[in-house]
Scaffold this motif. Structure first.
Motif, PDB file in Angstrom:
ATOM      1  N   LEU A 227       1.424   9.507  -2.963  1.00 29.59           N
ATOM      2  CA  LEU A 227       1.748   8.692  -1.794  1.00 29.59           C
ATOM      3  C   LEU A 227       2.191   9.568  -0.631  1.00 29.59           C
ATOM      4  O   LEU A 227       2.504  10.747  -0.793  1.00 29.59           O
ATOM      5  CB  LEU A 227       2.833   7.655  -2.132  1.00 29.59           C
ATOM      6  N   VAL A 228       2.183   8.956   0.539  1.00 28.49           N
ATOM      7  CA  VAL A 228       2.735   9.568   1.748  1.00 28.49           C
ATOM      8  C   VAL A 228       3.714   8.561   2.336  1.00 28.49           C
ATOM      9  O   VAL A 228       3.386   7.380   2.530  1.00 28.49           O
ATOM     10  CB  VAL A 228       1.642   9.904   2.776  1.00 28.49           C
ATOM     11  N   VAL A 229       4.932   9.020   2.556  1.00 25.35           N
ATOM     12  CA  VAL A 229       5.982   8.177   3.121  1.00 25.35           C
ATOM     13  C   VAL A 229       6.624   8.931   4.276  1.00 25.35           C
ATOM     14  O   VAL A 229       7.012  10.090   4.128  1.00 25.35           O
ATOM     15  CB  VAL A 229       7.052   7.826   2.066  1.00 25.35           C
ATOM     16  N   GLU A 230       6.710   8.277   5.416  1.00 26.05           N
ATOM     17  CA  GLU A 230       7.320   8.900   6.588  1.00 26.05           C
ATOM     18  C   GLU A 230       8.611   8.171   6.935  1.00 26.05           C
ATOM     19  O   GLU A 230       8.592   7.007   7.324  1.00 26.05           O
ATOM     20  CB  GLU A 230       6.349   8.872   7.772  1.00 26.05           C
ATOM     21  N   HIS A 231       9.717   8.857   6.732  1.00 30.57           N
ATOM     22  CA  HIS A 231      11.042   8.298   7.027  1.00 30.57           C
ATOM     23  C   HIS A 231      11.212   6.926   6.376  1.00 30.57           C
ATOM     24  O   HIS A 231      11.696   5.976   7.003  1.00 30.57           O
ATOM     25  CB  HIS A 231      11.252   8.210   8.536  1.00 30.57           C
ATOM     26  N   LEU A 234       6.059   3.517   4.031  1.00 33.10           N
ATOM     27  CA  LEU A 234       4.880   3.866   3.246  1.00 33.10           C
ATOM     28  C   LEU A 234       3.643   3.909   4.137  1.00 33.10           C
ATOM     29  O   LEU A 234       3.366   2.975   4.887  1.00 33.10           O
ATOM     30  CB  LEU A 234       4.685   2.847   2.131  1.00 33.10           C
ATOM     31  N   LYS A 235       2.867   5.014   4.039  1.00 31.98           N
ATOM     32  CA  LYS A 235       1.671   5.187   4.853  1.00 31.98           C
ATOM     33  C   LYS A 235       0.390   5.269   4.028  1.00 31.98           C
ATOM     34  O   LYS A 235      -0.670   4.867   4.502  1.00 31.98           O
ATOM     35  CB  LYS A 235       1.799   6.475   5.685  1.00 31.98           C
ATOM     36  N   TYR A 236       0.506   5.781   2.815  1.00 26.86           N
ATOM     37  CA  TYR A 236      -0.710   6.065   2.037  1.00 26.86           C
ATOM     38  C   TYR A 236      -0.398   6.021   0.555  1.00 26.86           C
ATOM     39  O   TYR A 236       0.667   6.469   0.119  1.00 26.86           O
ATOM     40  CB  TYR A 236      -1.232   7.451   2.417  1.00 26.86           C
ATOM     41  N   ILE A 237      -1.342   5.464  -0.242  1.00 31.88           N
ATOM     42  CA  ILE A 237      -1.221   5.428  -1.702  1.00 31.88           C
ATOM     43  C   ILE A 237      -2.570   5.798  -2.314  1.00 31.88           C
ATOM     44  O   ILE A 237      -3.611   5.311  -1.882  1.00 31.88           O
ATOM     45  CB  ILE A 237      -0.828   4.030  -2.216  1.00 31.88           C
ATOM     46  N   SER A 238      -2.529   6.651  -3.319  1.00 31.72           N
ATOM     47  CA  SER A 238      -3.717   6.958  -4.113  1.00 31.72           C
ATOM     48  C   SER A 238      -3.400   6.717  -5.581  1.00 31.72           C
ATOM     49  O   SER A 238      -2.290   7.009  -6.041  1.00 31.72           O
ATOM     50  CB  SER A 238      -4.133   8.422  -3.920  1.00 31.72           C
ATOM     51  N   GLY A 239      -4.367   6.188  -6.304  1.00 33.05           N
ATOM     52  CA  GLY A 239      -4.164   5.912  -7.723  1.00 33.05           C
ATOM     53  C   GLY A 239      -4.613   7.034  -8.629  1.00 33.05           C
ATOM     54  O   GLY A 239      -4.731   6.843  -9.830  1.00 33.05           O
ATOM     55  N   TYR A 240      -4.842   8.226  -8.081  1.00 30.95           N
ATOM     56  CA  TYR A 240      -5.353   9.331  -8.898  1.00 30.95           C
ATOM     57  C   TYR A 240      -4.252   9.959  -9.749  1.00 30.95           C
ATOM     58  O   TYR A 240      -3.177  10.285  -9.254  1.00 30.95           O
ATOM     59  CB  TYR A 240      -5.963  10.412  -8.000  1.00 30.95           C
ATOM     60  N   SER A 241      -4.536  10.145 -11.024  1.00 36.42           N
ATOM     61  CA  SER A 241      -3.668  10.904 -11.922  1.00 36.42           C
ATOM     62  C   SER A 241      -4.500  11.403 -13.084  1.00 36.42           C
ATOM     63  O   SER A 241      -5.007  10.605 -13.884  1.00 36.42           O
ATOM     64  CB  SER A 241      -2.513  10.048 -12.460  1.00 36.42           C
ATOM     65  N   GLY A 242      -4.663  12.716 -13.179  1.00 39.24           N
ATOM     66  CA  GLY A 242      -5.404  13.283 -14.295  1.00 39.24           C
ATOM     67  C   GLY A 242      -4.688  13.115 -15.621  1.00 39.24           C
ATOM     68  O   GLY A 242      -5.317  13.072 -16.678  1.00 39.24           O
ATOM     69  N   HIS A 243      -3.372  13.003 -15.587  1.00 34.97           N
ATOM     70  CA  HIS A 243      -2.606  12.867 -16.816  1.00 34.97           C
ATOM     71  C   HIS A 243      -2.707  11.467 -17.408  1.00 34.97           C
ATOM     72  O   HIS A 243      -2.763  11.306 -18.620  1.00 34.97           O
ATOM     73  CB  HIS A 243      -1.129  13.216 -16.572  1.00 34.97           C
ATOM     74  N   TYR A 244      -2.690  10.431 -16.559  1.00 31.25           N
ATOM     75  CA  TYR A 244      -2.682   9.053 -17.061  1.00 31.25           C
ATOM     76  C   TYR A 244      -3.981   8.297 -16.813  1.00 31.25           C
ATOM     77  O   TYR A 244      -4.208   7.262 -17.431  1.00 31.25           O
ATOM     78  CB  TYR A 244      -1.515   8.280 -16.440  1.00 31.25           C
ATOM     79  N   ARG A 245      -4.812   8.787 -15.893  1.00 28.70           N
ATOM     80  CA  ARG A 245      -6.077   8.128 -15.579  1.00 28.70           C
ATOM     81  C   ARG A 245      -5.902   6.629 -15.340  1.00 28.70           C
ATOM     82  O   ARG A 245      -6.468   5.781 -16.051  1.00 28.70           O
ATOM     83  CB  ARG A 245      -7.088   8.372 -16.700  1.00 28.70           C
ATOM     84  N   PRO A 246      -5.096   6.266 -14.354  1.00 32.30           N
ATOM     85  CA  PRO A 246      -4.832   4.846 -14.114  1.00 32.30           C
ATOM     86  C   PRO A 246      -6.075   4.112 -13.613  1.00 32.30           C
ATOM     87  O   PRO A 246      -6.988   4.719 -13.047  1.00 32.30           O
ATOM     88  CB  PRO A 246      -3.748   4.876 -13.030  1.00 32.30           C
ATOM     89  N   THR A 247      -6.090   2.828 -13.813  1.00 31.32           N
ATOM     90  CA  THR A 247      -7.162   1.976 -13.316  1.00 31.32           C
ATOM     91  C   THR A 247      -6.759   1.383 -11.970  1.00 31.32           C
ATOM     92  O   THR A 247      -5.609   1.503 -11.531  1.00 31.32           O
ATOM     93  CB  THR A 247      -7.426   0.840 -14.313  1.00 31.32           C
TER      94      THR A 247
END
Length: 278
Positions: A227-231, A234-247
């Motif tokens: 994610l990207v959070v400014e102060h 919330l500005k941005y979210i990605s569901g990528y994780s090589g460890h958990y491989r989320p859907t």
């Protein structure tokens, strides 16, 4: 102890999860599939061969069972829980927690080798494999890349909550700010997980040192990504994780979690999950 006996041991261990709570059939099948692969490791860590002289094999199995149980911790609390991908099971049961992607390369080499009865970690650190130095991942890199697994007190430093529609640090109350001025998103990646009990943990990724598996010490999650959070906003979210491989479902659950806690999701950039190649 042969593979069949090892598989029976693991089956009994995971059956306890099912008895405590009726998990979805897909979760049970996934756990059992991993258990079969896990049995190929001969259920061995360095602890196994360090205590070969112990009289009771039950003692060794108790230690090994504890390492394995860490991977499934939290599954019984939430039927949407996701466990580690198998290549990172190896990382979790390794007492040194060497980076799973790198360990997997040596595991594949062990599978191809004529290792006889040498368990994987014995082969890797003490046996015939200790002289193997793969060009894809040198032995020095393998030994250097040890992923930090947080204990309960350390984990508290990474816990965040939503207050007033902002993401804030639970202990200090300060707004989360993931980007420094002039630092690009790709170079300053912050990752998150949501535990099966609904706690949000956020921290800065360090390849080979701090990953999604770090927060819960290999335990199960209901959402993971970056994610990207400014102060605090919330500005941005990605569901990528090589460890958990989320859907994609896990990201929708995370968005629902945020919305329920008052986060304004209008204008938030959301990256859908992309397939992860082992």
């Amino acid at each position: 102890m042969d593979h069949a006996h090892a598989a029976v041991k693991l089956q009994n261990m995971y059956r306890s999860f099912r008895h405590r709570r009726m998990l979805a059939d897909t979760i049970i099948m996934e756990l059992w599939g991993h258990a079969i692969d896990f049995a190929r490791l001969n259920i061995s860590t360095t602890f196994f061969f360090q205590c070969m002289n112990e009289r009771s094999s039950n003692t060794r199995w108790t230690r090994i069972g504890f390492n394995a149980s860490m991977v499934g911790r939290g599954v019984s609390e939430n039927d949407k829980a996701q466990i580690l991908a198998f290549q990172h099971w190896i990382e979790a049961i390794d007492p040194r927690h060497r980076y799973g992607r790198s360990l997997r390369l040596y595991y594949n080499q062990w599978c191809r080798s004529n290792a006889g009865n040498q368990p994987f970690f014995y082969w890797l650190d003490v046996g015939d494999g200790k002289v193997i130095d793969l060009p894809e991942c040198s032995r020095s890199v393998l030994q250097e890349q040890c992923v930090k697994y947080l204990g309960p007190l350390e984990r508290n430093r990474y816990e965040h909550i939503v207050s007033g529609g902002k993401v804030v640090h639970k202990q200090s109350g300060g707004d989360l700010h993931t980007q420094l001025e002039g630092i690009s998103r790709g170079r300053d990646k912050w990752i998150f997980v949501v535990s099966t009990s609904g706690r949000l943990y956020v921290g800065k990724k360090e390849k080979g040192r701090f990953h999604h598996s770090s927060f819960l010490a290999g335990g199960a999650t209901v959402a993971a990504g970056s994610l990207v959070v400014e102060h605090g906003i919330l500005k941005y979210i990605s569901g990528y994780s090589g460890h958990y491989r989320p859907t994609d479902d896990s990201i929708y659950r995370f968005l629902s979690f945020l919305g329920e806690h008052g986060v304004n999701l209008n204008g938030v950039e959301i990256d859908k999950v992309t397939p992860v190649i082992a």
